[in-house]
Write a protein that holds these residues in place. Structure first.
Motif, short mmCIF file in Angstrom:
data_model
loop_
_atom_site.label_atom_id
_atom_site.label_comp_id
_atom_site.label_asym_id
_atom_site.label_seq_id
_atom_site.Cartn_x
_atom_site.Cartn_y
_atom_site.Cartn_z
N UNK A 200 5.84 16.27 35.15
CA UNK A 200 6.73 15.61 34.19
C UNK A 200 7.77 14.78 34.91
N UNK A 201 8.25 15.25 36.06
CA UNK A 201 9.23 14.47 36.82
C UNK A 201 8.67 13.15 37.30
N UNK A 202 7.41 13.18 37.78
CA UNK A 202 6.80 11.93 38.24
C UNK A 202 6.56 10.98 37.07
N UNK A 203 6.13 11.50 35.94
CA UNK A 203 5.93 10.66 34.76
C UNK A 203 7.24 10.05 34.28
N UNK A 204 8.28 10.88 34.21
CA UNK A 204 9.56 10.37 33.75
C UNK A 204 10.11 9.31 34.69
N UNK A 205 9.95 9.50 36.00
CA UNK A 205 10.43 8.52 36.96
C UNK A 205 9.69 7.19 36.79
N UNK A 206 8.37 7.28 36.61
CA UNK A 206 7.59 6.05 36.43
C UNK A 206 8.00 5.33 35.14
N UNK A 207 8.19 6.08 34.06
CA UNK A 207 8.54 5.47 32.79
C UNK A 207 9.97 4.94 32.80
N UNK A 208 10.88 5.65 33.48
CA UNK A 208 12.25 5.13 33.61
C UNK A 208 12.25 3.81 34.37
N UNK A 209 11.45 3.74 35.42
CA UNK A 209 11.35 2.50 36.20
C UNK A 209 10.79 1.37 35.33
N UNK A 210 9.76 1.70 34.57
CA UNK A 210 9.15 0.70 33.70
C UNK A 210 10.12 0.25 32.61
N UNK A 211 10.85 1.21 32.04
CA UNK A 211 11.81 0.86 30.99
C UNK A 211 12.94 0.00 31.54
N UNK A 212 13.41 0.35 32.73
CA UNK A 212 14.50 -0.43 33.35
C UNK A 212 14.05 -1.87 33.58
N UNK A 213 12.85 -2.03 34.10
CA UNK A 213 12.33 -3.38 34.35
C UNK A 213 12.15 -4.15 33.05
N UNK A 214 11.58 -3.48 32.05
CA UNK A 214 11.30 -4.16 30.79
C UNK A 214 12.58 -4.51 30.05
N UNK A 215 13.56 -3.61 30.07
CA UNK A 215 14.84 -3.90 29.41
C UNK A 215 15.54 -5.05 30.11
N UNK A 216 15.44 -5.09 31.43
CA UNK A 216 16.01 -6.23 32.16
C UNK A 216 15.36 -7.53 31.76
N UNK A 217 14.05 -7.50 31.54
CA UNK A 217 13.35 -8.70 31.07
C UNK A 217 13.87 -9.15 29.71
N UNK A 218 14.13 -8.17 28.82
CA UNK A 218 14.64 -8.52 27.49
C UNK A 218 16.03 -9.15 27.61
N UNK A 219 16.87 -8.58 28.44
CA UNK A 219 18.22 -9.14 28.59
C UNK A 219 18.17 -10.55 29.18
N UNK A 220 17.28 -10.75 30.14
CA UNK A 220 17.14 -12.10 30.69
C UNK A 220 16.62 -13.07 29.62
#
Length: 553
Positions: free
Chosen positions: A360-380
């Protein structure tokens, strides 16, 4: 020494303004009010000197949107103040504060991002300076609790662009925090009676800024007025200015009541206002804001597609294309957020010990990374030419004459025709998806990657899109006709089931992706298999729920 970061604070301002002659005196307000809120005593403070600088674009974009941004020195609330217009259904204005900072500091980013959807990359500069001599009378109840205050202001306004000077006197009555609703309005009414008896009259100006500039801009009466023209880049936020100067015409004559043009224009204007609101929410990282942005863009696209041929075709086409871009740009962030929640839910529901914490830790880390990148794309995206161009196009569409061939059609007749077409379209798509799902071996497992998965997923996706558009059209038309709610709920049930199926399979793909990495690293992958199996089961359940809901549609 404390090095705490500056903190933004907010309050709701409920006030009334009055014009008053320079020789008038604030009357005795003791005893004002009724049985719910009564002024028992008053306290008058010594006069204080306030100095405020108001910031706006060269064409007063913020003022046109009933928004003011100022930096004020002096008094108990010195600092940066951003005043936003009331939200729908509310009485008070939202007032956001930021610490004063140094005299040469520009507009704080924490405030600018709340109005970037209005500014759209345009620079702001000081447009008015006010010097105010303020004497405050505080109104207290029998226990000493503050109910309201009356500010007696002698104002001196200077325009740095024109060097003009204006002076006037006004009274402002503002309710204290926690005093609102019907009781607050009754207290304001009672105070108003006493002030008007002393010679005051309801203010002829919306704000000190408007009065200091000498006129109310044409857009000031409407909360949704947008920028009138694009200007050079290099705004205070560093965002991109709109790439195409706005050529929106002045406000058109209102369409005939109950016409398709009146109905669609009003609907688009409401969605435009929601886009402006959700822009600030996304920039502020509010929970669910990206989903709201995506949903609003989709609804705007649906309205202009279903009621095609009503508004200006060129502008409507530009808005539809822009809204589609927003939906595409925000999809990854929405998917990552949903999958993260699903992983946590499935892990907690699995048998004890079946899913390792490492998994679960590895999954959450991967999804947090993906969410951070995707949210940054939305803000840009929100600082891009494409976003500002979309907002400009929606402004222009609302203001332009409705030139579509169906503009003058009665709204009821055109809506009935268009909704029938949407029902037929959705029914055909659902039948195709129903047949594809029925033909698959086991629904969930097949769609998760088995034979025919692509065909099944394509049919289900088309059905979900068609049913979502039908639901959105029914909900929009319900506001006009008051009917269609039951069918909208049935369409929503189909859409929810198909959405659950899609989200479950998206979670399976993420689990498999991370499990592959874990396997290469020599980690135990049993828990990933458990999570994937639980999601496949959910996908199968969603398909069965879809089939039941489809029969009722």
């Amino acid at each position: 020494m404390s090095h705490a970061a500056p903190r933004r604070t907010e309050q709701t301002e409920i006030e009334r303004k009055y014009d008053v002659h320079e020789s008038a005196a604030v009357p005795d307000l003791a005893g004002v009010g009724g049985p719910d809120l009564a002024v028992a005593t008053v306290e008058r403070d010594d006069a204080v000197e306030l100095a405020a600088t108001y910031w706006d674009t060269v064409d007063h974009t913020l003022l046109g949107a009933r928004t003011t941004l100022r930096r004020r020195e002096g008094g108990s609330d010195a600092g940066w103040h951003l005043k936003l217009p009331p939200s729908a259904g509310t009485a008070g204005r939202r007032e956001v504060h930021w610490p004063l900072g140094e005299p040469d500091e520009t507009v704080p980013e924490a405030l600018r991002r709340l109005v970037e959807a209005r500014l759209r990359g345009r620079p702001v500069h000081p447009v008015l300076r006010l010097g105010t001599t303020r004497t405050v009378t505080r109104l207290l109840d029998g226990s000493g609790r503050a109910l309201a205050e009356v500010a007696d202001d002698v104002v001196r306004a200077s325009n740095p662009d024109s060097a003009s000077l204006r002076t006037w006197r006004e009274w402002e009555v503002e309710l204290a925090p926690g005093v609102d609703g019907a009781e607050g309005e009754r207290l304001l009414d009672a105070v108003a009676d006493r002030l008007e008896a002393a010679g005051a009259s309801v203010s002829s100006s919306k704000s000190k800024l408007a009065r200091g500039l000498g006129a109310e801009p044409a857009g000031a009466a409407g909360p949704a007025a947008g920028p009138s023209a694009a200007s050079s880049s290099g705004g205070g936020s560093g965002g991109a200015a709109s790439s195409t100067p706005s050529t929106a015409p002045g406000p058109a004559a209102p369409p005939k009541k109950k016409s398709a043009a009146a109905f669609v224009t009003s609907t688009v204007a409401g969605l435009r206002d929601e886009l402006l609101t959700v822009d600030a929410a996304v920039r502020d990282d509010e929970p669910g804001a990206v989903h709201r942005l995506r949903s609003t863009a989709r609804r705007l696209r649906a309205v202009l597609t279903v009621w095609d041929g009503v508004l200006d075709p060129r502008l409507a086409g530009a808005v539809v294309a822009g809204a589609a871009h927003v939906g595409h740009a925000s999809r990854a962030a929405r998917d990552a957020e949903v999958t993260r929640g699903r992983v946590a839910t499935r892990a907690s529901s699995a048998p004890t010990g079946f899913v390792a914490v490492q998994a679960t830790g590895r999954l959450e880390a991967r999804l947090d990374e993906r969410l951070h990148e995707a949210t940054g794309d939305v803000r840009r995206m929100l600082d891009s030419h494409a976003w500002f161009d979309l907002l400009d196009a929606v402004d222009a569409l609302v203001a332009a004459p409705a030139t579509g061939p169906h503009a003058a059609d009665p709204a009821s007749e055109l809506s009935a025709t268009r909704l029938r077409a949407e029902r037929k379209r959705a029914t055909r798509a659902v039948r195709a998806a129903f047949a594809a799902a029925d033909a698959s071996v086991d629904g969930g497992a097949s769609a998760a990657g088995g034979a025919g998965a692509d065909d099944v997923s394509s049919d289900l996706r088309h059905a979900r899109t068609a049913v979502r558009r039908l639901r959105q059209a029914l909900e929009v038309d319900h506001g006009r006709s008051g009917s269609g709610r039951r069918q909208a709920r049935r369409a929503e049930a189909v859409q929810d089931a198909l959405g659950e199926h899609r989200d479950a399979l998206a979670a399976v793909r993420t689990v498999r992706e991370v499990a592959t990495l874990a396997h290469r690293l020599g980690e135990d992958t049993f828990g990933y298999g458990v999570l994937a199996a639980l999601e496949v089961e959910r996908a199968g359940e969603a398909l069965r729920r879809f089939e039941r809901a489809a029969r009722r549609l």
